[in-house]
Design an enzyme around this catalytic site. Structure first.
Site, short mmCIF file in Angstrom:
data_model
loop_
_atom_site.label_atom_id
_atom_site.label_comp_id
_atom_site.label_asym_id
_atom_site.label_seq_id
_atom_site.Cartn_x
_atom_site.Cartn_y
_atom_site.Cartn_z
CG ASP A 34 -2.15 -0.81 1.03
OD1 ASP A 34 -2.41 -1.22 -0.11
OD2 ASP A 34 -2.87 -1.05 2.02
CE LYS A 56 -7.49 -0.02 -1.11
NZ LYS A 56 -7.13 -0.89 -0.02
CG MET A 169 -8.52 7.55 6.99
SD MET A 169 -9.46 6.12 6.44
CE MET A 169 -9.92 5.35 7.97
#
Ligand SMILES: C[S@@+](CC[C@H](N)C(=O)[O-])C[C@H]1O[C@@H](n2cnc3c(N)ncnc32)[C@H](O)[C@@H]1O
Length: 255
Positions: A34, A56, A169
């Site tokens: 990732d 991502k 996030m």
């Protein structure tokens, strides 16, 4: 039949991967990794390893989750040792659960190798203990993004029931988060810290309060951990990483 290892790479500092994580990288035939992993870790893999970037970005998926699941199953069915290397811990906001479910469905053998999550590591490197007998006896790891349309009830619950909130996030939603927490009973002067790229040499920590953090953290982007609660005050005395390893410009404190 091969095997898939869902491995936590840790939060950024490559030394924070586990010994078991490093051992499985050393025997990998394929590594699917990732965006947030430290790419230094890939240098421990065998020379002939196949590396696939699945990075991502918050609003752009290089590889869709379904494609990643398919790749994991395909390589393992070819008899390969597959390492799925993910930032932090695979089972904490890492979609490791979804990948494990896909493997179970296809009868593919797998192991989970936990990692140090950013929610534990970034505050530690910023000198903020998540619990402390004088300030906090509970902590919640919360996602700043939700699939639900209405999240007010969640924020109401977290505002009232947890001492320390650790938000992943959450940078984009910071104004909403602060507004909700104040609305549901948290004091405007509740301390807040934002740790950007925690545990790396780009670590930057900004502190403020629920009332002013949006203003003082302007320009701070993801990846960042938001820590909310009285424990943030301890940073004044416990800050260590920035003092030891980073230059003055990488840290700014306003409380
Ligand atoms: C998709 S989640 C992955 C979390 C990961 N599985 C873990 O356990 O740390 C990505 C979010 O984790 C947080 N994050 C990951 N690495 C970070 C770091 N080095 N410093 C601060 N926050 C980080 C940020 O909030 C980022 O948006």
């Amino acid at each position: 039949m091969g095997k898939v290892y869902l491995v936590g790479a840790g939060p950024g500092d490559p030394d924070l991967i586990t010994v078991k994580g490093l051992k499985v990288i050393q025997k990998a035939d394929v590594i699917l990794y990732d965006r947030l992993i430290n790419e230094e870790l890939l240098s421990f893999a065998p020379e002939e390893v196949e590396q696939i970037y699945c990075g991502k970005l918050p609003e752009y998926h290089t590889l869709k989750q379904e494609s990643i699941n398919r790749f994991l199953c395909k390589f393992a069915s070819q008899g390969k040792t597959v390492v799925r290397l993910k930032g932090g811990d695979p089972f904490i906001f890492g979609r490791g659960g979804e990948e494990a479910e896909a493997l179970v469905k296809k009868g593919i053998p797998f192991e989970i190798v936990p990692g140090i999550s950013a929610g534990a590591a970034a505050p530690a490197y910023a000198g903020i203990p998540l619990t402390h007998r004088d300030f906090s006896s509970s902590v919640a790891f919360v996602s700043g993004v939700s699939h639900k349309d209405d999240t007010e009830a969640d924020w109401q619950r977290w505002a009232r029931s947890v001492d320390t909130l650790c938000i992943y996030m959450g940078v984009k939603q910071l104004p909403y988060v602060c507004e909700q927490l104040i609305k549901h009973g948290r004091g405007r002067q509740t301390p807040v810290a934002i740790v950007h790229w925690g545990t790396t040499e780009q670590q930057q920590t900004v502190t403020g309060t629920l009332a002013d953090i949006v203003e003082v953290s302007e320009g701070i982007k993801n990846p960042s951990m938001i820590i909310i609660g009285d424990v943030v005050k301890l940073r004044e005395r416990l800050q260590w990483f920035e003092d030891l390893y980073l230059t003055e410009s990488s840290t700014s404190s306003v409380i």
